[in-house]
Design a protein around this motif. Structure first.
Motif, PDB file in Angstrom:
ATOM      1  N   LYS A  16       0.735  -1.174   0.130  1.00 60.72           N
ATOM      2  CA  LYS A  16       0.082  -0.090   0.105  1.00 60.72           C
ATOM      3  C   LYS A  16       0.873   1.271   0.012  1.00 60.72           C
ATOM      4  N   THR A  17       1.775   1.155  -0.584  1.00 61.17           N
ATOM      5  CA  THR A  17       2.886   2.467  -0.596  1.00 61.17           C
ATOM      6  C   THR A  17       2.957   3.340  -2.153  1.00 61.17           C
ATOM      7  N   VAL A  18       2.083   2.568  -2.976  1.00 60.92           N
ATOM      8  CA  VAL A  18       1.960   3.184  -4.358  1.00 60.92           C
ATOM      9  C   VAL A  18       0.707   3.030  -4.648  1.00 60.92           C
ATOM     10  N   LEU A  19       0.189   4.141  -5.513  1.00 60.66           N
ATOM     11  CA  LEU A  19      -1.229   4.335  -6.017  1.00 60.66           C
ATOM     12  C   LEU A  19      -1.088   4.571  -7.318  1.00 60.66           C
ATOM     13  N   TYR A  20      -1.842   3.877  -8.088  1.00 62.19           N
ATOM     14  CA  TYR A  20      -2.159   4.000  -9.530  1.00 62.19           C
ATOM     15  C   TYR A  20      -3.607   4.345  -9.950  1.00 62.19           C
ATOM     16  N   THR A  21      -3.875   5.336 -10.823  1.00 63.33           N
ATOM     17  CA  THR A  21      -5.158   5.681 -11.207  1.00 63.33           C
ATOM     18  C   THR A  21      -5.281   5.624 -12.520  1.00 63.33           C
ATOM     19  N   GLY A  22      -6.621   4.905 -12.974  1.00 63.33           N
ATOM     20  CA  GLY A  22      -6.739   4.598 -14.605  1.00 63.33           C
ATOM     21  C   GLY A  22      -8.266   4.853 -14.692  1.00 63.33           C
ATOM     22  N   VAL A  23      -8.573   4.544 -16.017  1.00 68.28           N
ATOM     23  CA  VAL A  23      -9.904   4.565 -16.527  1.00 68.28           C
ATOM     24  C   VAL A  23     -10.003   3.209 -17.356  1.00 68.28           C
ATOM     25  N   THR A  24     -11.230   2.763 -17.448  1.00 66.03           N
ATOM     26  CA  THR A  24     -11.399   1.561 -18.349  1.00 66.03           C
ATOM     27  C   THR A  24     -13.002   1.430 -18.653  1.00 66.03           C
ATOM     28  N   ASN A  25     -13.438   0.596 -19.547  1.00 63.42           N
ATOM     29  CA  ASN A  25     -14.646   0.306 -20.027  1.00 63.42           C
ATOM     30  C   ASN A  25     -15.024  -1.054 -19.384  1.00 63.42           C
ATOM     31  N   ASP A  26     -13.845  -1.821 -18.933  1.00 65.00           N
ATOM     32  CA  ASP A  26     -14.121  -3.077 -18.600  1.00 65.00           C
ATOM     33  C   ASP A  26     -13.404  -3.499 -17.340  1.00 65.00           C
ATOM     34  N   LEU A  27     -13.980  -3.067 -16.124  1.00 62.28           N
ATOM     35  CA  LEU A  27     -13.256  -3.226 -14.831  1.00 62.28           C
ATOM     36  C   LEU A  27     -12.450  -4.564 -14.746  1.00 62.28           C
ATOM     37  N   ARG A  28     -13.197  -5.479 -14.730  1.00 68.26           N
ATOM     38  CA  ARG A  28     -12.894  -7.009 -14.534  1.00 68.26           C
ATOM     39  C   ARG A  28     -11.797  -7.546 -15.173  1.00 68.26           C
ATOM     40  N   ASN A  29     -11.662  -7.099 -16.451  1.00 68.68           N
ATOM     41  CA  ASN A  29     -10.820  -7.350 -17.545  1.00 68.68           C
ATOM     42  C   ASN A  29      -9.367  -6.574 -17.137  1.00 68.68           C
ATOM     43  N   ARG A  30      -9.848  -5.319 -16.888  1.00 65.69           N
ATOM     44  CA  ARG A  30      -8.426  -4.451 -16.368  1.00 65.69           C
ATOM     45  C   ARG A  30      -7.923  -5.106 -15.382  1.00 65.69           C
ATOM     46  N   MET A  31      -8.672  -5.305 -14.278  1.00 62.97           N
ATOM     47  CA  MET A  31      -7.833  -6.057 -13.078  1.00 62.97           C
ATOM     48  C   MET A  31      -7.141  -7.262 -13.414  1.00 62.97           C
ATOM     49  N   ASP A  32      -7.800  -8.176 -14.373  1.00 59.02           N
ATOM     50  CA  ASP A  32      -6.958  -9.197 -14.952  1.00 59.02           C
ATOM     51  C   ASP A  32      -5.611  -8.688 -15.450  1.00 59.02           C
TER      52      ASP A  32
END
Length: 96
Positions: A16-32
């Protein structure tokens, strides 16, 4: 009218020392994708092992989602932490 789904999200690494911010249209696939990229030096999220989803926000308009992503990316870490704490105070890993 079409109902589209877009998500602005924040992931973190196991420590929990680094944060990443992103945008996607398919959250499940992006987390994969974040999972499969962990440890890969070619991407920021991969390099820093940012694969734990801790916050997301839903949008139906891509322009609004991109605007929000840019806004959050411009914030200092403390403000991102406060945003995350509103819905996930313990930073539990969320399921997409």
């Amino acid at each position: 009218m079409w109902n589209y789904n877009y998500y602005v999200y924040i992931t973190t690494n196991p420590g929990k020392t680094v944060l990443y911010t992103g945008v996607t249209n398919d959250l499940r696939n992006r987390m994969d994708q974040h999972q499969s990229n962990k440890g890969r030096q070619k991407t920021f999220a991969g390099k820093y092992y940012c694969y734990n989803l801790i916050w997301y926000e839903h949008f139906t308009d891509i322009e609004e989602a991109i605007t929000r992503e840019k806004e959050i990316k411009g914030w200092r870490r403390e403000k991102k932490e406060r945003l995350t704490a509103l819905t996930n105070p313990q930073w539990h890993t969320l399921v997409a």
